[in-house]
Design a protein around this motif. Sequence first.
Motif, PDB file in Angstrom:
ATOM      1  N   TRP A 192       0.839  -1.210   0.000  1.00  0.00           N
ATOM      2  CA  TRP A 192       0.000   0.000   0.000  1.00  0.00           C
ATOM      3  C   TRP A 192       0.868   1.252   0.000  1.00  0.00           C
ATOM      4  O   TRP A 192       1.785   1.378   0.800  1.00  0.00           O
ATOM      5  CB  TRP A 192      -0.924  -0.007   1.215  1.00  0.00           C
ATOM      6  N   TRP A 193       0.548   2.162  -0.926  1.00  0.00           N
ATOM      7  CA  TRP A 193       1.247   3.439  -0.999  1.00  0.00           C
ATOM      8  C   TRP A 193       0.266   4.546  -0.631  1.00  0.00           C
ATOM      9  O   TRP A 193      -0.876   4.529  -1.068  1.00  0.00           O
ATOM     10  CB  TRP A 193       1.792   3.669  -2.413  1.00  0.00           C
ATOM     11  N   TYR A 194       0.783   5.502   0.161  1.00  0.00           N
ATOM     12  CA  TYR A 194      -0.061   6.630   0.553  1.00  0.00           C
ATOM     13  C   TYR A 194       0.202   7.776  -0.422  1.00  0.00           C
ATOM     14  O   TYR A 194       1.283   8.359  -0.427  1.00  0.00           O
ATOM     15  CB  TYR A 194       0.259   7.035   1.992  1.00  0.00           C
ATOM     16  N   GLU A 195      -0.780   8.045  -1.289  1.00  0.00           N
ATOM     17  CA  GLU A 195      -0.623   9.072  -2.331  1.00  0.00           C
ATOM     18  C   GLU A 195      -1.663  10.167  -2.094  1.00  0.00           C
ATOM     19  O   GLU A 195      -2.813  10.073  -2.539  1.00  0.00           O
ATOM     20  CB  GLU A 195      -0.795   8.429  -3.720  1.00  0.00           C
ATOM     21  N   THR A 196      -1.257  11.196  -1.390  1.00  0.00           N
ATOM     22  CA  THR A 196      -2.203  12.237  -0.947  1.00  0.00           C
ATOM     23  C   THR A 196      -2.903  12.930  -2.113  1.00  0.00           C
ATOM     24  O   THR A 196      -4.056  13.337  -2.001  1.00  0.00           O
ATOM     25  CB  THR A 196      -1.479  13.314  -0.107  1.00  0.00           C
ATOM     26  N   ASP A 197      -2.191  13.052  -3.256  1.00  0.00           N
ATOM     27  CA  ASP A 197      -2.795  13.759  -4.399  1.00  0.00           C
ATOM     28  C   ASP A 197      -3.963  12.977  -5.006  1.00  0.00           C
ATOM     29  O   ASP A 197      -4.727  13.527  -5.796  1.00  0.00           O
ATOM     30  CB  ASP A 197      -1.726  14.022  -5.472  1.00  0.00           C
ATOM     31  N   ARG A 198      -4.114  11.705  -4.615  1.00  0.00           N
ATOM     32  CA  ARG A 198      -5.193  10.898  -5.185  1.00  0.00           C
ATOM     33  C   ARG A 198      -6.394  10.780  -4.236  1.00  0.00           C
ATOM     34  O   ARG A 198      -7.366  10.097  -4.538  1.00  0.00           O
ATOM     35  CB  ARG A 198      -4.673   9.506  -5.546  1.00  0.00           C
ATOM     36  N   ALA A 199      -6.291  11.404  -3.083  1.00  0.00           N
ATOM     37  CA  ALA A 199      -7.397  11.336  -2.110  1.00  0.00           C
ATOM     38  C   ALA A 199      -8.611  12.092  -2.651  1.00  0.00           C
ATOM     39  O   ALA A 199      -8.468  13.111  -3.338  1.00  0.00           O
ATOM     40  CB  ALA A 199      -6.957  11.932  -0.785  1.00  0.00           C
ATOM     41  N   ILE A 200      -9.788  11.569  -2.377  1.00  0.00           N
ATOM     42  CA  ILE A 200     -11.044  12.211  -2.800  1.00  0.00           C
ATOM     43  C   ILE A 200     -11.813  12.610  -1.547  1.00  0.00           C
ATOM     44  O   ILE A 200     -12.064  11.762  -0.683  1.00  0.00           O
ATOM     45  CB  ILE A 200     -11.888  11.231  -3.654  1.00  0.00           C
ATOM     46  N   PRO A 201     -12.169  13.893  -1.405  1.00  0.00           N
ATOM     47  CA  PRO A 201     -12.897  14.321  -0.198  1.00  0.00           C
ATOM     48  C   PRO A 201     -14.214  13.543  -0.073  1.00  0.00           C
ATOM     49  O   PRO A 201     -14.946  13.396  -1.056  1.00  0.00           O
ATOM     50  CB  PRO A 201     -13.156  15.807  -0.432  1.00  0.00           C
ATOM     51  N   HIS A 202     -14.508  13.063   1.125  1.00  0.00           N
ATOM     52  CA  HIS A 202     -15.737  12.283   1.327  1.00  0.00           C
ATOM     53  C   HIS A 202     -16.176  12.338   2.783  1.00  0.00           C
ATOM     54  O   HIS A 202     -15.386  12.675   3.669  1.00  0.00           O
ATOM     55  CB  HIS A 202     -15.507  10.825   0.903  1.00  0.00           C
ATOM     56  N   LEU A 203     -17.435  12.006   2.982  1.00  0.00           N
ATOM     57  CA  LEU A 203     -18.010  11.931   4.329  1.00  0.00           C
ATOM     58  C   LEU A 203     -18.656  10.568   4.501  1.00  0.00           C
ATOM     59  O   LEU A 203     -19.341  10.086   3.599  1.00  0.00           O
ATOM     60  CB  LEU A 203     -19.106  12.988   4.498  1.00  0.00           C
ATOM     61  N   VAL A 204     -18.456   9.960   5.677  1.00  0.00           N
ATOM     62  CA  VAL A 204     -19.074   8.666   5.974  1.00  0.00           C
ATOM     63  C   VAL A 204     -20.084   8.887   7.099  1.00  0.00           C
ATOM     64  O   VAL A 204     -19.705   9.247   8.216  1.00  0.00           O
ATOM     65  CB  VAL A 204     -18.015   7.632   6.425  1.00  0.00           C
ATOM     66  N   LEU A 205     -21.364   8.709   6.785  1.00  0.00           N
ATOM     67  CA  LEU A 205     -22.425   8.952   7.772  1.00  0.00           C
ATOM     68  C   LEU A 205     -22.915   7.628   8.351  1.00  0.00           C
ATOM     69  O   LEU A 205     -23.206   6.690   7.608  1.00  0.00           O
ATOM     70  CB  LEU A 205     -23.600   9.681   7.115  1.00  0.00           C
ATOM     71  N   GLY A 206     -23.009   7.546   9.674  1.00  0.00           N
ATOM     72  CA  GLY A 206     -23.481   6.305  10.294  1.00  0.00           C
ATOM     73  C   GLY A 206     -24.207   6.575  11.600  1.00  0.00           C
ATOM     74  O   GLY A 206     -23.941   7.572  12.274  1.00  0.00           O
ATOM     75  N   ARG A 207     -25.129   5.679  11.951  1.00  0.00           N
ATOM     76  CA  ARG A 207     -25.884   5.833  13.206  1.00  0.00           C
ATOM     77  C   ARG A 207     -25.011   5.541  14.421  1.00  0.00           C
ATOM     78  O   ARG A 207     -25.101   6.201  15.441  1.00  0.00           O
ATOM     79  CB  ARG A 207     -27.070   4.856  13.244  1.00  0.00           C
ATOM     80  N   ASN A 208     -24.169   4.471  14.310  1.00  0.00           N
ATOM     81  CA  ASN A 208     -23.352   4.026  15.444  1.00  0.00           C
ATOM     82  C   ASN A 208     -21.908   4.458  15.260  1.00  0.00           C
ATOM     83  O   ASN A 208     -21.575   5.156  14.313  1.00  0.00           O
ATOM     84  CB  ASN A 208     -23.365   2.489  15.536  1.00  0.00           C
ATOM     85  N   ALA A 209     -21.061   3.980  16.167  1.00  0.00           N
ATOM     86  CA  ALA A 209     -19.615   4.158  16.017  1.00  0.00           C
ATOM     87  C   ALA A 209     -19.169   3.386  14.770  1.00  0.00           C
ATOM     88  O   ALA A 209     -19.888   2.488  14.316  1.00  0.00           O
ATOM     89  CB  ALA A 209     -18.919   3.611  17.259  1.00  0.00           C
TER      90      ALA A 209
END
Length: 468
Positions: free
Chosen positions: A90-107
């Motif tokens: 796994w490579w961490y490539e910050t320029d490829r990150a896509i802004p997103h939100l994860v919505l959930g009822r629980n933890a």
Amino acid sequence: VFLGNGPSGICLSYFLSGYIPYFKRDCLHPHPILQRKLEEASDVSILDQDLEYLSEGLEGRSHSPVALLFDTLQRPDTDFGGTAESVLTWWYETDRAIPHLVLGRNAPGGAWHSIEGSMVTLSRGEWMGLPDLPFKDWLKQKGRGLRNNRATAGDIAQYYQHYVMKKGLQKNFRCGTVVTSVRKVSAESISNHAQKDLRKSSDSLWNFNEKSTEIFQVDGFFKTVKGDKEHFSIYAENVVLATGTYDSPTWLGVKGENLSYVHHQLSALEEAVKSNSIGIMSDPVLIVGAGLTAADAILFAHHCNIPVIHVFRRRVSDPGLIFNQLPKMMYPEYHKVHQMMKEQSAACAGPYECYVSLPEHHVLSFGKDKKCIFQDKNGYQKVYKISMALVLTGSNPNLSFLPNNGIDLAMDSDQPVNPKRNPIDVDPFTYECTQEKGLYALGPLAGDNFVRFVQGGALAVASSLLKK
């Protein structure tokens, strides 16, 4: 925006945060054709390759080609009892990150937080792990091992929470949120603040206007510390449905099913035992269903010496019964329940006290006096007095936040969405809904019912979004 923060949502968040999988050089995959394909483009990330080409010819325990692909890259020979390491790096490539939100009822971990913590998983423990943090390694750090290769629901729920923190994903997660509506709207009308009559002018339930740029409006609320509801509206180009199937237990639809002693969740039995409202001397508990949740209820009652009447529609020898598909060695407790179902029918007393099995029976009605009427395949009826009833015949996803409850998105658009019989119709290599562009479905909603296989769906969605 993702709706649902279970394993599917967590895994997709990992991809979209810029963690990119590559084939590990000098690795040897036991599948020679796949090995050759991986070597052809070893410097290209898996997300950027042709997933259809890579997954062609793979076979396994899932109908999804991408699920099989990602599973075999992470656990190359696991179905043959092997312990070969992942062929991914796994490579961490910050320029490829896509802004997103994860919505959930629980933890983070979704429905795993709603399951009794001591329950043991059906799948092997290592199959519950997420990318680049093996579940076994995490368990070792806690000074524990797997029992019979399997894990408890409590450990898994903790592991998913730990994963989100360890991988630095928590900034994308909003817990305690409830989504009430997802609709397609015109981007123009939002900028003009003219949103009042959006849905009235709509030709179909989804499309607003073919000519204008459309985006999704996600409405809902989150619960504040004080217990108040704070409403929100979010606008997103893409929405991922990953809400699982744990929301709405299936009802039988018989008379008296809404009486207070009839329940549809295993937790009701656990609470009744804790509060001493039922015990050894009680009338029997009725358990309806022949799946693993019903089996868990029987094991729990048996452990507490509570008498049980077990009613189910199938024959005990029916090959479709889950117990007939599980290896005895790996699942001794479920094999025991199956044995009880066979040997302890009402027609002939068997070796197990406090348990009666009624195969090929169904419930006709529940009475106010706690008398329950059953009917067998020949039309004969029986009456039993019970203390409480647990109807454990499966569950359905709650998609009430979608137009028409999401039925238009299903394979059969005349029937409700059901993970086993009627999943959402998605493209097998992108997991985008065939009926609605920009909308994706993951996990049980798309027919992937095991944690080890939901991750391939996340790979497909991430690959699709990165190419947009």
